[in-house]
Design an enzyme around this catalytic site. Sequence first.
Site, PDB file in Angstrom:
ATOM      1  N   ARG A   1      74.008  53.634  50.200  1.00 41.08           N
ATOM      2  CA  ARG A   1      75.179  53.763  49.318  1.00 41.08           C
ATOM      3  C   ARG A   1      76.062  52.521  49.378  1.00 41.08           C
ATOM      4  O   ARG A   1      76.405  51.939  48.352  1.00 41.08           O
ATOM      5  CB  ARG A   1      76.008  54.983  49.721  1.00 41.08           C
ATOM      6  CG  ARG A   1      75.303  56.301  49.538  1.00 41.08           C
ATOM      7  CD  ARG A   1      76.193  57.437  50.010  1.00 41.08           C
ATOM      8  NE  ARG A   1      75.479  58.689  50.006  1.00 41.08           N
ATOM      9  CZ  ARG A   1      74.729  59.122  51.024  1.00 41.08           C
ATOM     10  NH1 ARG A   1      74.635  58.411  52.135  1.00 41.08           N
ATOM     11  NH2 ARG A   1      74.093  60.272  50.948  1.00 41.08           N
ATOM     12  N   ILE A   2      76.440  52.132  50.606  1.00 39.79           N
ATOM     13  CA  ILE A   2      77.379  51.010  50.737  1.00 39.79           C
ATOM     14  C   ILE A   2      76.674  49.681  50.443  1.00 39.79           C
ATOM     15  O   ILE A   2      77.214  48.829  49.723  1.00 39.79           O
ATOM     16  CB  ILE A   2      78.037  51.023  52.135  1.00 39.79           C
ATOM     17  CG1 ILE A   2      78.850  52.319  52.303  1.00 39.79           C
ATOM     18  CG2 ILE A   2      78.939  49.804  52.335  1.00 39.79           C
ATOM     19  CD1 ILE A   2      79.292  52.623  53.726  1.00 39.79           C
TER      20      ILE A   2
ATOM     21  N   THR B   1      73.163  49.687  57.802  1.00 31.11           N
ATOM     22  CA  THR B   1      72.279  50.772  58.228  1.00 31.11           C
ATOM     23  C   THR B   1      73.076  51.765  59.078  1.00 31.11           C
ATOM     24  O   THR B   1      74.152  51.436  59.561  1.00 31.11           O
ATOM     25  CB  THR B   1      71.126  50.230  59.106  1.00 31.11           C
ATOM     26  OG1 THR B   1      71.673  49.823  60.366  1.00 31.11           O
ATOM     27  CG2 THR B   1      70.436  49.048  58.472  1.00 31.11           C
TER      28      THR B   1
ATOM     29  N   ARG C   1      78.134  49.673  61.866  1.00 32.10           N
ATOM     30  CA  ARG C   1      78.262  50.282  63.192  1.00 32.10           C
ATOM     31  C   ARG C   1      78.090  49.214  64.258  1.00 32.10           C
ATOM     32  O   ARG C   1      77.182  48.376  64.166  1.00 32.10           O
ATOM     33  CB  ARG C   1      77.168  51.332  63.409  1.00 32.10           C
ATOM     34  CG  ARG C   1      77.579  52.714  62.937  1.00 32.10           C
ATOM     35  CD  ARG C   1      78.738  53.286  63.779  1.00 32.10           C
ATOM     36  NE  ARG C   1      79.221  54.549  63.269  1.00 32.10           N
ATOM     37  CZ  ARG C   1      80.109  54.711  62.284  1.00 32.10           C
ATOM     38  NH1 ARG C   1      80.644  53.669  61.682  1.00 32.10           N
ATOM     39  NH2 ARG C   1      80.483  55.921  61.904  1.00 32.10           N
TER      40      ARG C   1
ATOM     41  N   GLU D   1      84.196  51.197  71.303  1.00 37.51           N
ATOM     42  CA  GLU D   1      85.484  51.346  70.604  1.00 37.51           C
ATOM     43  C   GLU D   1      86.230  52.511  71.216  1.00 37.51           C
ATOM     44  O   GLU D   1      85.590  53.513  71.567  1.00 37.51           O
ATOM     45  CB  GLU D   1      85.269  51.630  69.113  1.00 37.51           C
ATOM     46  CG  GLU D   1      84.597  50.527  68.355  1.00 37.51           C
ATOM     47  CD  GLU D   1      84.380  50.872  66.862  1.00 37.51           C
ATOM     48  OE1 GLU D   1      84.995  51.841  66.373  1.00 37.51           O
ATOM     49  OE2 GLU D   1      83.582  50.178  66.222  1.00 37.51           O
TER      50      GLU D   1
ATOM     51  N   HIS E   1      87.928  48.825  62.965  1.00 31.33           N
ATOM     52  CA  HIS E   1      87.208  49.933  62.300  1.00 31.33           C
ATOM     53  C   HIS E   1      88.047  50.511  61.144  1.00 31.33           C
ATOM     54  O   HIS E   1      88.400  51.690  61.149  1.00 31.33           O
ATOM     55  CB  HIS E   1      86.855  51.024  63.319  1.00 31.33           C
ATOM     56  CG  HIS E   1      85.704  51.882  62.881  1.00 31.33           C
ATOM     57  ND1 HIS E   1      84.767  52.379  63.744  1.00 31.33           N
ATOM     58  CD2 HIS E   1      85.343  52.347  61.652  1.00 31.33           C
ATOM     59  CE1 HIS E   1      83.882  53.114  63.095  1.00 31.33           C
ATOM     60  NE2 HIS E   1      84.217  53.104  61.805  1.00 31.33           N
TER      61      HIS E   1
ATOM     62  N   ALA F   1      86.931  52.506  56.261  1.00 28.03           N
ATOM     63  CA  ALA F   1      87.196  53.693  55.439  1.00 28.03           C
ATOM     64  C   ALA F   1      88.682  54.009  55.382  1.00 28.03           C
ATOM     65  O   ALA F   1      89.063  55.077  54.895  1.00 28.03           O
ATOM     66  CB  ALA F   1      86.433  54.876  55.997  1.00 28.03           C
TER      67      ALA F   1
HETATM   68  P1  NAD Z   1      73.319  55.371  53.707  1.00 30.57           P
HETATM   69  O1  NAD Z   1      72.599  56.410  54.490  1.00 30.57           O
HETATM   70  O2  NAD Z   1      73.615  55.622  52.281  1.00 30.57           O
HETATM   71  O3  NAD Z   1      72.513  53.988  53.802  1.00 30.57           O
HETATM   72  C1  NAD Z   1      71.911  53.522  54.961  1.00 30.57           C
HETATM   73  C2  NAD Z   1      70.644  52.793  54.563  1.00 30.57           C
HETATM   74  O4  NAD Z   1      70.083  52.171  55.739  1.00 30.57           O
HETATM   75  C3  NAD Z   1      69.566  53.724  53.976  1.00 30.57           C
HETATM   76  O5  NAD Z   1      69.177  53.276  52.690  1.00 30.57           O
HETATM   77  C4  NAD Z   1      68.434  53.624  54.978  1.00 30.57           C
HETATM   78  O6  NAD Z   1      67.161  53.688  54.358  1.00 30.57           O
HETATM   79  C5  NAD Z   1      68.680  52.246  55.588  1.00 30.57           C
HETATM   80  N1  NAD Z   1      68.014  52.041  56.860  1.00 30.57           N
HETATM   81  C6  NAD Z   1      67.716  52.963  57.813  1.00 30.57           C
HETATM   82  N2  NAD Z   1      67.053  52.359  58.817  1.00 30.57           N
HETATM   83  C7  NAD Z   1      66.963  51.044  58.505  1.00 30.57           C
HETATM   84  C8  NAD Z   1      66.387  49.908  59.153  1.00 30.57           C
HETATM   85  N3  NAD Z   1      65.740  50.024  60.323  1.00 30.57           N
HETATM   86  N4  NAD Z   1      66.488  48.707  58.546  1.00 30.57           N
HETATM   87  C9  NAD Z   1      67.135  48.583  57.347  1.00 30.57           C
HETATM   88  N5  NAD Z   1      67.657  49.627  56.671  1.00 30.57           N
HETATM   89  C10 NAD Z   1      67.580  50.830  57.250  1.00 30.57           C
HETATM   90  O7  NAD Z   1      74.647  55.070  54.528  1.00 30.57           O
HETATM   91  P2  NAD Z   1      75.979  54.359  53.986  1.00 30.57           P
HETATM   92  O8  NAD Z   1      76.926  55.391  53.496  1.00 30.57           O
HETATM   93  O9  NAD Z   1      75.606  53.225  53.092  1.00 30.57           O
HETATM   94  O10 NAD Z   1      76.581  53.817  55.382  1.00 30.57           O
HETATM   95  C11 NAD Z   1      76.036  52.675  55.992  1.00 30.57           C
HETATM   96  C12 NAD Z   1      76.668  52.454  57.362  1.00 30.57           C
HETATM   97  O11 NAD Z   1      78.066  52.190  57.220  1.00 30.57           O
HETATM   98  C13 NAD Z   1      76.580  53.643  58.334  1.00 30.57           C
HETATM   99  O12 NAD Z   1      76.327  53.129  59.625  1.00 30.57           O
HETATM  100  C14 NAD Z   1      77.969  54.249  58.283  1.00 30.57           C
HETATM  101  O13 NAD Z   1      78.273  54.968  59.433  1.00 30.57           O
HETATM  102  C15 NAD Z   1      78.789  52.985  58.166  1.00 30.57           C
HETATM  103  N6  NAD Z   1      80.158  53.159  57.649  1.00 30.57           N
HETATM  104  C16 NAD Z   1      81.151  52.455  58.261  1.00 30.57           C
HETATM  105  C17 NAD Z   1      82.431  52.546  57.766  1.00 30.57           C
HETATM  106  C18 NAD Z   1      83.554  51.808  58.441  1.00 30.57           C
HETATM  107  O14 NAD Z   1      84.639  52.348  58.527  1.00 30.57           O
HETATM  108  N7  NAD Z   1      83.348  50.592  58.889  1.00 30.57           N
HETATM  109  C19 NAD Z   1      82.704  53.358  56.659  1.00 30.57           C
HETATM  110  C20 NAD Z   1      81.663  54.057  56.047  1.00 30.57           C
HETATM  111  C21 NAD Z   1      80.375  53.941  56.558  1.00 30.57           C
HETATM  112  C1  MLT Z   2      82.116  56.408  58.747  1.00 30.09           C
HETATM  113  O1  MLT Z   2      81.024  56.417  59.310  1.00 30.09           O
HETATM  114  O2  MLT Z   2      82.380  57.170  57.796  1.00 30.09           O
HETATM  115  C2  MLT Z   2      83.110  55.417  59.177  1.00 30.09           C
HETATM  116  O3  MLT Z   2      82.891  54.877  60.406  1.00 30.09           O
HETATM  117  C3  MLT Z   2      84.502  55.692  58.825  1.00 30.09           C
HETATM  118  C4  MLT Z   2      85.325  56.512  59.733  1.00 30.09           C
HETATM  119  O4  MLT Z   2      84.845  57.250  60.542  1.00 30.09           O
HETATM  120  O5  MLT Z   2      86.525  56.433  59.597  1.00 30.09           O
END
Ligand code: NAD
Ligand code: MLT
Length: 312
Positions: free
Chosen positions: A152-153, A204, A233, A262, A280, A283
């Site tokens: 998604r992201i 990922t 992450r 963290e 962090h 979001a």
């Molecule tokens: P998502 O599940 O939509 O996408 C993750 C993608 O990673 C999937 O398409 C999956 O196929 C791929 N993947 C899995 N294993 C892999 C590998 N070995 N190599 C390459 N790709 C691989 O998830 P998302 O919503 O896009 O979130 C992505 C990441 O961002 C997650 O770790 C989530 O926790 C993190 N996140 C962080 C914040 C923040 O506050 N910084 C906010 C939202 C999400």
């Molecule tokens: C998440 O995985 O959704 C993010 O790390 C965002 C959060 O927890 O605030």
Amino acid sequence: MTFNILISDPLSEEGIYPLRQSAELNIVIDTTNTPEELVSKIGDFDALLVRSQTQVTRELIEKATNLKMIGRAGVGVDNIDLDAATEHGIIVVNAPDGNTNSAAEHTMAMLMSLARKIPQAFNSLKNQQWDRKSFIGVELKNKTLGIVGLGRIGAEVAHRAKGQRMNVIAYDPFLTEEKAKKLGIDFGSVEDVLKVSDFITVHTPLLKETRHLINKKAFEMMKDGVRIINCARGGIIDEDALYDAIVSKKVAGAALDVFEEEPFVDHKLLTLPEVIATPHLGASTIEAQESVAVDVSVDVVNFFNGGAVQNP
Ligand code: NAD
Ligand code: MLT
């Protein structure tokens, strides 16, 4: 019958409105517990709602004798012991879509800040230095952005990077080239992405397979002067290897929103002027927090009314 719901990390008050509307739910907001305090209280609750701060460990789950549901207001469930929850028949739900846009926007903000050294220049100006020589940046246009994880992201970041007229290449072992084609970007192996990119951003989940995916060997494959972004992450990038790669000038800079441990107050990567960071915050927007809190709250209300949940 009344069900007790504990909210142990700060959630948007507007977002939990569906819980407040539900007569059979008793909401307790208590976000200051130590892990030990939480273990001693959890037995009273039917549901636990968290963000990423509360560590939902096996020890906690074993004491949660009334717990039926854990709601994660966000995407990553790496702070929840899923095996222990499953063994105890506790359903875990998350909110996978609500913060996608905010996380993608934060990634772009970090990418641009990294390219133009905005945090470093701001710090210098705050320290009363009018210094125009130390903060020469690089353009994004015609540079290659490598995306590891095109979910998604990752996909939202791809759209935005194209808007900056970057070339984009992605690697994702679970997606076909078709998705990349639809986004108008290139698709390759992880080695292809590491070798050709000027900027690399990881998106990922943190899994056994992705822990230290970006390690010493991976840095060696990269272009000299590559820039790294991690808003996914902590742990996907090996922090010691990143430190060494920056010190040796292999990596020109890194923008980090997430860390292996963290929270922290001191981190060796932050001693390097090439590193910019946020605590962090990917979001942390009004919109995303409201949206993820609504999503899990609706799931909780439905669950305790005998209905279906959206994101088990
Ligand atoms: P998502 O599940 O939509 O996408 C993750 C993608 O990673 C999937 O398409 C999956 O196929 C791929 N993947 C899995 N294993 C892999 C590998 N070995 N190599 C390459 N790709 C691989 O998830 P998302 O919503 O896009 O979130 C992505 C990441 O961002 C997650 O770790 C989530 O926790 C993190 N996140 C962080 C914040 C923040 O506050 N910084 C906010 C939202 C999400
Ligand atoms: C998440 O995985 O959704 C993010 O790390 C965002 C959060 O927890 O605030």
